[in-house]
Design a protein around this motif. Structure first.
Motif, PDB file in Angstrom:
ATOM      1  N   UNK A  63       0.861  -1.184   0.000  1.00  0.00           N
ATOM      2  CA  UNK A  63       0.000   0.000   0.000  1.00  0.00           C
ATOM      3  C   UNK A  63       0.896   1.233   0.000  1.00  0.00           C
ATOM      4  N   UNK A  64       0.261   2.393  -0.147  1.00  0.00           N
ATOM      5  CA  UNK A  64       0.985   3.656  -0.090  1.00  0.00           C
ATOM      6  C   UNK A  64       0.011   4.776   0.229  1.00  0.00           C
ATOM      7  N   UNK A  65       0.531   5.854   0.753  1.00  0.00           N
ATOM      8  CA  UNK A  65      -0.294   7.027   0.986  1.00  0.00           C
ATOM      9  C   UNK A  65      -0.415   7.798  -0.326  1.00  0.00           C
ATOM     10  N   UNK A 120       5.958  10.217 -10.825  1.00  0.00           N
ATOM     11  CA  UNK A 120       6.040   9.751  -9.439  1.00  0.00           C
ATOM     12  C   UNK A 120       6.997   8.581  -9.330  1.00  0.00           C
ATOM     13  N   UNK A 121       7.689   8.487  -8.182  1.00  0.00           N
ATOM     14  CA  UNK A 121       8.642   7.400  -7.979  1.00  0.00           C
ATOM     15  C   UNK A 121       8.484   6.894  -6.548  1.00  0.00           C
ATOM     16  N   UNK A 122       8.231   5.604  -6.405  1.00  0.00           N
ATOM     17  CA  UNK A 122       7.918   5.021  -5.109  1.00  0.00           C
ATOM     18  C   UNK A 122       8.759   3.763  -4.888  1.00  0.00           C
ATOM     19  N   UNK A 171       8.322   0.154   6.139  1.00  0.00           N
ATOM     20  CA  UNK A 171       7.791   1.434   5.674  1.00  0.00           C
ATOM     21  C   UNK A 171       8.935   2.243   5.058  1.00  0.00           C
ATOM     22  N   UNK A 172       8.714   2.746   3.855  1.00  0.00           N
ATOM     23  CA  UNK A 172       9.707   3.551   3.166  1.00  0.00           C
ATOM     24  C   UNK A 172       9.118   4.930   2.897  1.00  0.00           C
ATOM     25  N   UNK A 214       8.477  17.581  -5.339  1.00  0.00           N
ATOM     26  CA  UNK A 214       7.838  18.371  -4.289  1.00  0.00           C
ATOM     27  C   UNK A 214       6.821  17.573  -3.495  1.00  0.00           C
ATOM     28  N   UNK A 215       6.975  16.239  -3.486  1.00  0.00           N
ATOM     29  CA  UNK A 215       6.019  15.402  -2.763  1.00  0.00           C
ATOM     30  C   UNK A 215       6.735  14.343  -1.924  1.00  0.00           C
ATOM     31  N   UNK A 216       6.054  13.924  -0.881  1.00  0.00           N
ATOM     32  CA  UNK A 216       6.520  12.860   0.005  1.00  0.00           C
ATOM     33  C   UNK A 216       5.452  11.771   0.036  1.00  0.00           C
ATOM     34  N   UNK A 217       5.925  10.515   0.109  1.00  0.00           N
ATOM     35  CA  UNK A 217       4.976   9.412   0.148  1.00  0.00           C
ATOM     36  C   UNK A 217       5.489   8.332   1.105  1.00  0.00           C
ATOM     37  N   UNK A 218       4.584   7.756   1.883  1.00  0.00           N
ATOM     38  CA  UNK A 218       4.888   6.594   2.705  1.00  0.00           C
ATOM     39  C   UNK A 218       4.463   5.354   1.927  1.00  0.00           C
TER      40      UNK A 218
END
Length: 577
Positions: free
Chosen positions: A286-288, A442-444, A457-458, A464-468
């Motif tokens: 999953x991801x935020x 986007x890169x996750x 959790x990474x 300009x964005x942050x993602x969990x």
């Protein structure tokens, strides 16, 4: 020293540290160092014989592994070990697979830095070796995901079907364990249909920092130094040799006691509700949503805590709500201090080869019944204390020594690792980049579930964005529970932002090893982040105006610098009390 040291009186902490140091030196001189010298001498002599034997019998077909941390990940038990790193990038489509293969051939596998990508890990004569892949073909490593040309892969399918499949070990040992999988038609929950490039890499080849160098080679047309790093991991650090000498000397003194504690760990031990009996098999992903980095900066600037403290406090608050919603069946697990392990990289990172150069440090998340601002302060203080702990370097030394041993010993020690919840911060770049001329939106990334880790959790900073990004084992977390945790992380960012807006003064001015503000000149650091950096521990000093500034002096860490002052001040406070 552990997390509970913070509740002790400063004078008592210093005295206990002195006793611990004395005991460690005594044990080291009388037992540990002599035994270690004999064991290492035998091991290195055996490695020399095997190296000579491999050359005589196989020429350059086999190479004995010289990267000990990589060897730890490369040991392959009979079962699937699922030590696969995944990075998923949303890019402008459609993609020309032949063009991508040609680019890989020229800029990646044709680059001496990435030569290991043409080798296969194999257990040969007791030790991990690299075997040359004689029939290497880039078409076996850059491929289109079956069926993605004819139909659209939705975000739900990506998380529930594609990623759980790709996290498994690649079948067979006839080719290097890495590949890039292309989805030609991918539909996120919001937005138009795009393409997706998924880098699938066994952890033995590289860690997150090496992966960043891989992205640079795969995307950047200019010189690597001009890449929009959040921090350039290969940039040398300016550290006083005198302070470094004292630091290393004290780490050597503490190493014997640390080694005994590590080897005395029980092989089966559940440290939290997220300790999984096995990390093999299907996992949940999953991801935020991508959250603006300015929301995190707002919390950081208003509170005065480090960016690392903000990321950890957000997770701690979300974890508390998770514990209240889904109480653990086993009541022995604390609901106020959740143990977790944070990944710390060793900088400057070697720029001439792929490797694993990091360490995992134990700390905790404060999940007690306190306000968001109190949690920010507590997590910031804990990370600051952790940055002053010699266990960072000692852990790395221990892992390096372990990786030089026979595979059977390495596999046994890796199986004892007690990490249950792992947090890795990956600040990639400050603005969007392009893959082969195609815009990357986007890169996750997801780190693998290792040993007993049931939740990883990474945090990924891209542009300009942050993602969990979360990966969990279904034996400890259900899909419903994982979705709830994701929602709580997003809510925590909003709630903390509102709460700190009412602050009249900053909570803290401490700066941990994970961050450093850019102070003119070419520091190699952008914005708020200092990537997981083991050696760049900075002091905070006050100038004549009372403002906090940063000096490039190396901290004495582990309280050597101020132990005398702490004892004197502590005794004075005791008398006053």
């Amino acid at each position: 020293m552990g997390p509970n040291d913070s509740v002790l009186h400063p004078a008592l902490r210093s005295i206990l540290f002195g006793i611990e140091l004395f005991i460690s030196v005594t044990i080291g001189i009388t037992i540990v160092f002599p035994v270690l010298f004999v064991v290492l001498s035998i091991n290195e002599f055996l490695r020399l014989l095997i190296r000579i034997g491999l050359w005589l019998f196989y020429g350059d077909y086999y190479e004995l592994c010289t990267e000990p941390i990589s060897s730890n990940y490369a040991v392959l038990p009979k079962e699937d070990n699922c030590r696969t790193i995944l990075y998923a990038s949303e890019v402008e489509g459609p993609l020309d697979i032949q063009e991508i293969r040609q680019h890989y051939q020229k800029h990646v596998v044709g680059n001496k830095i990435f030569r290991n990508l043409k080798y296969i890990w194999e257990n040969k004569w007791l030790f991990m070796c690299l075997k040359k892949c004689e029939n290497f073909d880039i078409s076996n490593h850059v491929r289109i995901y079956p069926g993605s040309e004819d139909r659209v892969i939705t975000e739900k399918e990506l998380l529930q079907e594609v990623l759980p499949e790709l996290r498994l070990d690649m079948p067979g040992q006839d080719k290097p364990q890495w590949e890039e999988v292309i989805i030609q038609k991918y539909k996120p929950v919001s937005g138009d249909v795009k393409a997706m490039r998924i880098l699938r890499m066994h952890h033995s080849y590289m860690d997150g920092t090496s992966t960043l160098l891989h992205f640079v080679a795969n995307t950047w047309s200019g010189e690597p130094e001009t890449f929009p790093y959040v921090i350039n991991p290969c940039k040398p650090l300016k550290i006083s040799n005198a302070f470094m000498f004292i630091y290393k000397l004290t780490c050597v003194a503490l190493f014997p006691l640390f080694l005994i504690k590590r080897l005395a760990q029980p092989p089966i031990f559940k440290t939290s509700r997220f300790s999984a009996d096995t990390s093999r098999g299907k996992a949940l992903f999953s991801w935020t949503k991508p959250m603006p980095i300015n929301e995190f900066r707002h919390i950081k600037d208003k509170s005065g805590v480090s960016m690392s403290g903000v990321l950890a406090a957000v997770l701690a608050g979300a974890m508390r709500n998770f514990e209240l919603k889904y109480p653990a069946e086993n009541k022995k697990f604390s609901t106020e201090r959740h143990p977790f392990w944070i990944v710390a990289g060793i900088f400057p990172f070697p720029s001439d080869r792929l490797c694993n150069d990091h360490v995992v440090i134990e700390t905790y998340l404060d999940t007690s019944d306190i306000s968001g601002c109190e949690r920010l302060s507590e997590m910031n203080d804990e990370l600051s204390r952790m940055s002053k702990n010699p266990a960072v370097t000692i852990n790395f030394w221990f892992a390096s020594l372990m990786g030089r041993g026979p595979s059977i010993i390495v596999n046994l020690l890796v199986s004892w690792i007690q990490c249950s919840t792992v947090l890795s911060n990956v600040p990639l770049c400050t603005r969007r980049i392009k893959f082969g001329g195609k815009e990357c939106y986007g890169l996750n990334g997801w780190v693998p579930l290792m040993a007993k880790a049931g939740l990883c959790i990474t945090t990924v900073r891209y542009g300009e964005h942050m993602r969990y990004c979360l990966q969990a084992h279904p034996s400890v977390v259900t899909e419903e529970q994982l979705a709830y945790l994701v929602n709580q992380i997003e809510d925590q960012v909003d709630e903390l932002g509102l709460e700190v807006s009412t602050l009249q003064r900053k909570i803290s001015t401490d700066i941990t090893l994970f961050e450093c503000e850019k102070k003119g000149g070419d520091s190699g650091v952008e914005d708020d982040f200092r990537n997981e950096d083991e050696f760049n521990k900075l002091n905070n000093n006050n100038d004549s105006n009372g403002k906090v500034t940063i000096s490039n002096k190396y901290s004495l860490l582990f309280k050597l610098k101020d132990s005398i002052e702490q004892i004197r001040d502590g005794i004075k406070k005791i008398k006053e009390e």
